[in-house]
Each structure stands twice: as structure tokens, then as C-alpha cells.
Design a protein around this motif. Structure first.
Motif, mmCIF file in Angstrom:
data_model
loop_
_atom_site.group_PDB
_atom_site.id
_atom_site.type_symbol
_atom_site.label_atom_id
_atom_site.label_comp_id
_atom_site.label_asym_id
_atom_site.label_seq_id
_atom_site.Cartn_x
_atom_site.Cartn_y
_atom_site.Cartn_z
ATOM 1 N N ALA A 1 0.808 -1.185 -0.512
ATOM 2 C CA ALA A 1 0.328 -0.083 0.209
ATOM 3 C C ALA A 1 0.968 1.030 0.303
ATOM 4 O O ALA A 1 0.476 2.256 -0.615
ATOM 5 C CB ALA A 1 -0.364 0.025 1.202
ATOM 6 N N VAL A 2 1.785 1.153 0.768
ATOM 7 C CA VAL A 2 2.761 2.570 1.251
ATOM 8 C C VAL A 2 4.015 2.205 -0.537
ATOM 9 O O VAL A 2 3.629 4.029 -1.212
ATOM 10 C CB VAL A 2 3.753 2.544 1.713
ATOM 11 N N LEU A 3 3.690 1.483 -1.318
ATOM 12 C CA LEU A 3 4.562 1.090 -2.310
ATOM 13 C C LEU A 3 4.083 2.334 -3.072
ATOM 14 O O LEU A 3 4.051 2.926 -4.711
ATOM 15 C CB LEU A 3 5.032 0.547 -3.560
ATOM 16 N N ALA A 4 2.587 1.970 -2.978
ATOM 17 C CA ALA A 4 1.470 1.885 -4.534
ATOM 18 C C ALA A 4 1.066 3.302 -4.397
ATOM 19 O O ALA A 4 0.897 4.586 -5.335
ATOM 20 C CB ALA A 4 -0.062 1.551 -4.065
ATOM 21 N N ALA A 5 0.924 3.881 -3.213
ATOM 22 C CA ALA A 5 0.823 5.337 -2.654
ATOM 23 C C ALA A 5 2.225 6.467 -3.167
ATOM 24 O O ALA A 5 1.707 7.624 -3.276
ATOM 25 C CB ALA A 5 0.886 5.252 -1.058
ATOM 26 N N LEU A 6 2.795 6.258 -3.689
ATOM 27 C CA LEU A 6 3.848 6.630 -4.106
ATOM 28 C C LEU A 6 4.022 7.430 -5.482
ATOM 29 O O LEU A 6 4.403 8.543 -6.041
ATOM 30 C CB LEU A 6 5.475 5.710 -3.607
ATOM 31 N N GLY A 7 3.096 6.752 -6.052
ATOM 32 C CA GLY A 7 2.949 6.865 -7.466
ATOM 33 C C GLY A 7 4.335 6.647 -8.429
ATOM 34 O O GLY A 7 4.727 5.621 -8.122
ATOM 35 N N ALA A 8 4.272 7.846 -8.834
ATOM 36 C CA ALA A 8 6.216 8.272 -9.747
ATOM 37 C C ALA A 8 7.155 7.343 -8.692
ATOM 38 O O ALA A 8 8.125 7.570 -9.995
ATOM 39 C CB ALA A 8 5.787 9.816 -10.696
ATOM 40 N N ALA A 9 6.687 8.117 -7.513
ATOM 41 C CA ALA A 9 8.511 8.125 -7.289
ATOM 42 C C ALA A 9 8.671 6.374 -6.409
ATOM 43 O O ALA A 9 9.620 6.138 -6.372
ATOM 44 C CB ALA A 9 7.916 8.922 -5.685
ATOM 45 N N GLN A 10 7.059 5.825 -7.159
ATOM 46 C CA GLN A 10 7.943 4.122 -6.295
ATOM 47 C C GLN A 10 8.695 3.373 -7.664
ATOM 48 O O GLN A 10 9.477 2.410 -6.690
ATOM 49 C CB GLN A 10 5.984 2.687 -6.905
ATOM 50 N N ALA A 11 9.199 4.073 -8.788
ATOM 51 C CA ALA A 11 10.786 3.915 -9.709
ATOM 52 C C ALA A 11 12.194 3.281 -8.753
ATOM 53 O O ALA A 11 13.013 3.250 -8.971
ATOM 54 C CB ALA A 11 11.218 4.323 -10.388
ATOM 55 N N SER A 12 11.827 4.702 -8.133
ATOM 56 C CA SER A 12 13.307 4.931 -6.827
ATOM 57 C C SER A 12 12.868 5.099 -5.024
ATOM 58 O O SER A 12 13.604 5.245 -4.284
ATOM 59 C CB SER A 12 12.933 6.565 -6.792
#
Length: 315
Positions: A242-253
Motif C-alpha cells: 500500500a505504501v509503495l502504491a501510494a508513492l505513484g511515480a516515486a515508486q521507481a526510486s
């Protein structure tokens, strides 16, 4: 009958005897001995303090090693439940020892982070977006191998700027090298150093262990989204997706993996009032005879002695 004036002559002769000079000489000798005794007393106290400091340093080294050993055990004892963040306290000898550890993936790796993450870091600490892009290019230029043929543009830029050294052309050996990168403001370098590393080897940062300043550096992170991310991760590792999904575009980093490189802080408080601390970066090993390998060891020692104790010794 003594003649007139005979008493006066007798007194004068007695005054000329060397007894008075002997008394003065003895007084001078006693004064000198007292001074030497005082100097010796100070020397003895200083020597005792020096030996005490040395003794505490030897004890502290053993305590730090014990803290690192226990940290390594906590991490590797249960591979299926690998802990990469935690803290504990213990009592050893005449000192209290506090240990806390955190995965090095909580920091941004200067040797692996992409340009977007580096630029976000500089922006998070006050650089304008345009300057942050330039600073990120300079960091990448420092670590990038020089061109095999022809003149190297990055080296030429350093030469043109009047610097007497070229970029390393390889990985940063220490975060302190960041101060050598051309064009980076010293105050900005000082601010970002506690949040960067050269030991994680990961292009992403662990969003569950990273400081808020590091999360703010993630590409696409906004001041409005950051509090929500912090609130979600407090729910624990089970909320990782859920946390990773909430990052949106920032998930790649971002990543939820802690990695095998751990930074251990050991703080020691002796009963005599002296304080010592150490920061050790270790690489935990799954195979071999050694459970870990030391990458960096930095000591901060407080050699001061309480004034009251020193005055007591001098009395």
C-alpha cells in the motif's frame, strides 16, 4: 665595665654573622621543594587521568565490538524474519551501552542513485530545481569513468574552473568527497551528508526506514503527499504494498528491501561521567566463518574529566 659603645659594636658583629643568610637559603630551598611537589602532584594527576582515558578507550572498543556482534546476531539469526532496524541497551562493566541500527538503504547512495533522485535530494534541502539538476549532473560526472578517447569534458570543466584536481572518474570513496564536487555549495553539502551513503549499493531507498528528508527527495513527492506516506508506513511492514502504491511515480526510486549493509550507532556512558560513541557500517554475510565485514568505523570520544573529580585529587 664595658666601655661606651661596646654593646653597639657587639650587636653589629652579631648581625654580620652568616646565620641570617642560612635561614634565607633554607627558606628558598623549602619554597622550591614545595613548588616541585606541586608540579609533581599535577603531573601525577594528569598521568592518572591519561591512563584513565586510555583505559576507558580500550573498554569502549570492546563494548562497541560487542554491540556490533549483537546487532549482527539479531539480523542473521532468523533469515526468514530479517530485521534491518532496531535498538537495544545493555550494561557492561561500569557503563551503560545503547545500540541502534538501521539499514544503509535508508540513505541515498551517491554511487548508485539516478539523476532524478539526486536532484530531488538537493531540492529538498533548498536548491532551486534548475540548480538541483546541475548539482546532480556534477555528482554523476564525478563518478562517471572518463572518456576513453579524446578530451574528457568533465575534466576540462574542472580545469577551466581553476581546480587543481579532476573528478574521480569512479565511485565516491566517502561521502566527504561530495565537498570536492565542482559547484556544490558547502552549506548544501553539509546539510545532505547525514542522508547519503556510499555503502548501500542500491539505486532505490527503503521507504520504511528512510528519514522524512530522504522521502521528500523521491521524484514526484509533494509536501501534501509526504505526511500520508509517513502515516501509512507506521502501520508496519505488512502495509508495504500500500505504501509503495501510494508513492505513484516515486515508486521507481523506492523499495521495501533493507539490504545487507547496516549502520550501527553505539553510545557508551561510563559511571565516571565520560561519554563515548561510535558509528560502524557493516556488511552482513550469509555464508563463511565471519557473520559480517566492517566497511567503516568512526569513533567520537569525550576525553573530558569532571572538574569536581580533578579538584578532589588535587586536595
Amino acid at each position: 665595665m664595658p666601655m661606651p659603645g661596646q654593646h653597639l659594636l657587639t650587636a653589629i658583629r652579631r648581625a654580620r654573622r652568616p646565620d641570617g643568610f642560612i635561614v634565607v637559603a633554607v627558606l628558598w630551598i623549602l619554597g622550591a621543594l614545595a613548588t616541585l611537589a606541586s608540579i609533581y602532584a599535577v603531573y601525577v594527576v594528569d598521568t592518572a587521568v591519561a591512563f584513565g582515558v586510555h583505559d576507558d578507550r580500550l573498554k569502549a572498543e570492546g563494548m562497541v565490538k560487542a554491540g556490533v556482534e549483537l546487532t549482527s546476531y539479531l539480523i542473521t539469526a532468523k533469515p526468514e524474519q530479517r530485521e534491518t532496524q532496531g535498538a537495544f541497551v545493555l550494561r557492561m562493566g561500569q557503563a551503560n551501552v545503547a545500540v541502534d541500527f538501521r539499514s544503509e538503504a535508508a540513505r541515498i547512495d551517491l554511487n548508485a542513485a539516478p539523476k532524478e533522485l539526486l536532484a530531488g535530494l538537493f531540492t529538498a534541502f533548498g536548491a532551486s530545481p534548475a540548480n538541483a539538476e546541475t548539482y546532480a549532473d556534477r555528482v554523476i560526472g564525478w563518478r562517471k569513468p572518463p572518456a576513453e578517447a579524446g578530451a574528457d569534458p568533465e575534466s576540462n570543466a574542472y580545469r577551466t574552473a581553476g581546480l587543481r584536481y579532476p573528478p574521480r572518474g569512479g565511485n565516491f570513496a566517502h561521502v566527504g568527497e561530495l565537498s570536492l564536487v565542482m559547484g556544490l555549495p558547502p552549506l548544501l553539502v553539509e546539510r545532505v551528508q547525514p542522508f547519503v551513503t556510499v555503502y548501500s549499493g542500491q539505486a532505490q531507498v527503503n521507504v520504511f526506514e528512510a528519514a522524512p528528508e530522504v522521502l521528500a527527495a523521491l521524484p514526484g513527492m509533494t509536501p501534501d503527499r509526504l505526511p500520508a506516506i509517513l502515516a501509512q508506513r507506521r502501520a508496519g511492514p505488512q502495509n508495504a504494498q500500500a505504501v509503495l502504491a501510494a508513492l505513484g511515480a516515486a515508486q521507481a526510486s523506492a523499495t521495501a528491501e533493507g539490504g545487507k549493509t547496516i549502520r550501527v550507532h553505539v553510545r557508551i556512558g561510563f559511571d565516571n561521567g565520560r561519554r563515548m560513541s561510535s558509528e560502524v557500517v557493516i556488511l552482513t554475510l550469509d555464508e563463511g566463518t565471519d557473520p559480517y565485514y566492517v566497511l567503516s568505523w568512526h569513533d567520537e570520544l569525550d576525553d573530558s574529566v569532571p572538574d569536581a573529580r580533578a579538584r578532589t585529587v588535587l586536595r
